[in-house]
Write a protein that holds these residues in place. Structure first.
Motif, PDB file in Angstrom:
ATOM      1  N   ALA A  57      12.279 -18.423  -1.121  1.00 12.89           N
ATOM      2  CA  ALA A  57      11.648 -17.097  -1.166  1.00 12.89           C
ATOM      3  C   ALA A  57      11.049 -16.833  -2.544  1.00 12.89           C
ATOM      4  O   ALA A  57       9.960 -16.259  -2.662  1.00 12.89           O
ATOM      5  N   SER A  58      11.729 -17.276  -3.580  1.00  8.00           N
ATOM      6  CA  SER A  58      11.225 -17.094  -4.940  1.00  8.00           C
ATOM      7  C   SER A  58       9.962 -17.908  -5.168  1.00  8.00           C
ATOM      8  O   SER A  58       8.987 -17.423  -5.751  1.00  8.00           O
ATOM      9  N   GLU A  59       9.966 -19.151  -4.723  1.00  7.52           N
ATOM     10  CA  GLU A  59       8.788 -20.009  -4.870  1.00  7.52           C
ATOM     11  C   GLU A  59       7.584 -19.429  -4.124  1.00  7.52           C
ATOM     12  O   GLU A  59       6.462 -19.444  -4.627  1.00  7.52           O
ATOM     13  N   GLU A  60       7.836 -18.894  -2.922  1.00  5.87           N
ATOM     14  CA  GLU A  60       6.761 -18.251  -2.157  1.00  5.87           C
ATOM     15  C   GLU A  60       6.232 -17.031  -2.910  1.00  5.87           C
ATOM     16  O   GLU A  60       5.021 -16.807  -2.962  1.00  5.87           O
ATOM     17  N   GLY A 141      -1.081 -23.092 -19.402  1.00  2.81           N
ATOM     18  CA  GLY A 141       0.191 -22.595 -19.931  1.00  2.81           C
ATOM     19  C   GLY A 141       1.204 -22.363 -18.835  1.00  2.81           C
ATOM     20  O   GLY A 141       1.076 -22.886 -17.731  1.00  2.81           O
ATOM     21  N   SER A 142       2.208 -21.559 -19.149  1.00  2.00           N
ATOM     22  CA  SER A 142       3.254 -21.283 -18.172  1.00  2.00           C
ATOM     23  C   SER A 142       3.653 -19.810 -18.227  1.00  2.00           C
ATOM     24  O   SER A 142       3.361 -19.110 -19.192  1.00  2.00           O
ATOM     25  N   ILE A 143       4.320 -19.381 -17.180  1.00  2.00           N
ATOM     26  CA  ILE A 143       4.801 -18.009 -17.068  1.00  2.00           C
ATOM     27  C   ILE A 143       6.236 -18.060 -16.572  1.00  2.00           C
ATOM     28  O   ILE A 143       6.566 -18.809 -15.650  1.00  2.00           O
ATOM     29  N   LYS A 144       7.091 -17.239 -17.180  1.00  2.00           N
ATOM     30  CA  LYS A 144       8.477 -17.099 -16.740  1.00  2.00           C
ATOM     31  C   LYS A 144       8.561 -15.928 -15.774  1.00  2.00           C
ATOM     32  O   LYS A 144       8.012 -14.859 -16.037  1.00  2.00           O
ATOM     33  N   TYR A 145       9.239 -16.137 -14.676  1.00  4.34           N
ATOM     34  CA  TYR A 145       9.401 -15.117 -13.646  1.00  4.34           C
ATOM     35  C   TYR A 145      10.870 -14.801 -13.448  1.00  4.34           C
ATOM     36  O   TYR A 145      11.718 -15.690 -13.532  1.00  4.34           O
ATOM     37  N   ALA A 146      11.155 -13.553 -13.129  1.00  7.68           N
ATOM     38  CA  ALA A 146      12.469 -13.120 -12.661  1.00  7.68           C
ATOM     39  C   ALA A 146      12.201 -12.265 -11.428  1.00  7.68           C
ATOM     40  O   ALA A 146      11.597 -11.190 -11.532  1.00  7.68           O
ATOM     41  N   ILE A 147      12.613 -12.765 -10.284  1.00  2.00           N
ATOM     42  CA  ILE A 147      12.364 -12.060  -9.030  1.00  2.00           C
ATOM     43  C   ILE A 147      13.705 -11.666  -8.433  1.00  2.00           C
ATOM     44  O   ILE A 147      14.595 -12.500  -8.272  1.00  2.00           O
ATOM     45  N   SER A 148      13.836 -10.371  -8.138  1.00  2.00           N
ATOM     46  CA  SER A 148      15.091  -9.840  -7.600  1.00  2.00           C
ATOM     47  C   SER A 148      14.984  -9.679  -6.092  1.00  2.00           C
ATOM     48  O   SER A 148      13.955  -9.241  -5.577  1.00  2.00           O
ATOM     49  N   PHE A 149      16.088 -10.027  -5.420  1.00  2.00           N
ATOM     50  CA  PHE A 149      16.151  -9.958  -3.965  1.00  2.00           C
ATOM     51  C   PHE A 149      17.380  -9.178  -3.518  1.00  2.00           C
ATOM     52  O   PHE A 149      18.439  -9.258  -4.151  1.00  2.00           O
ATOM     53  N   ASN A 150      17.233  -8.466  -2.401  1.00  2.00           N
ATOM     54  CA  ASN A 150      18.397  -7.829  -1.800  1.00  2.00           C
ATOM     55  C   ASN A 150      19.085  -8.847  -0.885  1.00  2.00           C
ATOM     56  O   ASN A 150      18.676 -10.009  -0.814  1.00  2.00           O
ATOM     57  N   GLU A 151      20.118  -8.395  -0.191  1.00  2.00           N
ATOM     58  CA  GLU A 151      20.893  -9.303   0.652  1.00  2.00           C
ATOM     59  C   GLU A 151      20.131  -9.797   1.882  1.00  2.00           C
ATOM     60  O   GLU A 151      20.572 -10.718   2.557  1.00  2.00           O
ATOM     61  N   ASP A 152      18.984  -9.190   2.165  1.00  2.00           N
ATOM     62  CA  ASP A 152      18.140  -9.633   3.277  1.00  2.00           C
ATOM     63  C   ASP A 152      17.020 -10.556   2.800  1.00  2.00           C
ATOM     64  O   ASP A 152      16.055 -10.810   3.540  1.00  2.00           O
TER      65      ASP A 152
END
Length: 161
Positions: A57-60, A141-152
């Motif tokens: 899901a994060s990669e998508e 270059g590159s980018i750092k990501y932080a993606i938050s997900f709920n339990e679903d």
């Protein structure tokens, strides 16, 4: 907890997460975004989350953000995030423009490497969420990501630097 209270609590969590992420990365140069202050408790990844599904899901999500496909990103998001990020307000449009500028400077998306997956609990509301830290490579270059997900496995927020 009624629906309105949950929505307000989620908005508070999202705003706090973004603010914390910005200040922590500026002050520490952190690669990973973590929420370890008095509002959030880092916990073990609960059985409600599946690491493989979170990684996928994060990669998508990174691919959709990289392609600036906010509509498809919203399809994979929680109702509350859809209401906030899908709104046509000045602040949301400003955030989208910032994302477009960051992505635009980095060029064509090449790949993403998923790093640490962390789980947190909001001490006030009890909301449990996972943060997937990733690094995407672009031709400039590159980018750092932080993606938050709920339990679903729905996106509840994202941060990039």
């Amino acid at each position: 907890m009624n629906k309105k209270t949950k929505t307000v609590a989620l908005i508070i969590v999202l705003v706090a997460a973004v603010i914390y992420a910005i200040f922590s990365s500026k002050n520490k140069g952190a690669t990973n975004v973590g929420l370890t202050d008095e509002h959030f408790e880092k916990i073990e990844l609960t059985s409600d989350f599946n690491k493989d599904e979170l990684k996928k899901a994060s990669e998508e999500a990174v691919l959709l953000i990289s392609n600036l496909d906010f509509d498809k990103l919203l399809e994979k998001s929680s109702k509350e995030f859809k209401e906030i990020f899908g709104s046509d307000t000045k602040s949301v449009n400003k955030e989208k423009e910032t994302v477009k500028k960051i992505i635009g400077k980095k060029g064509k998306f090449e790949n993403v490497n998923t790093g640490e997956i962390e789980c947190y609990k909001d001490k006030k509301t009890g909301l449990v969420f996972a943060i997937v830290n990733s690094k995407a490579k672009y031709d400039k270059g590159s980018i750092k990501y932080a993606i938050s997900f709920n339990e679903d496995n729905e996106i509840i927020s994202f941060y990039l630097k």
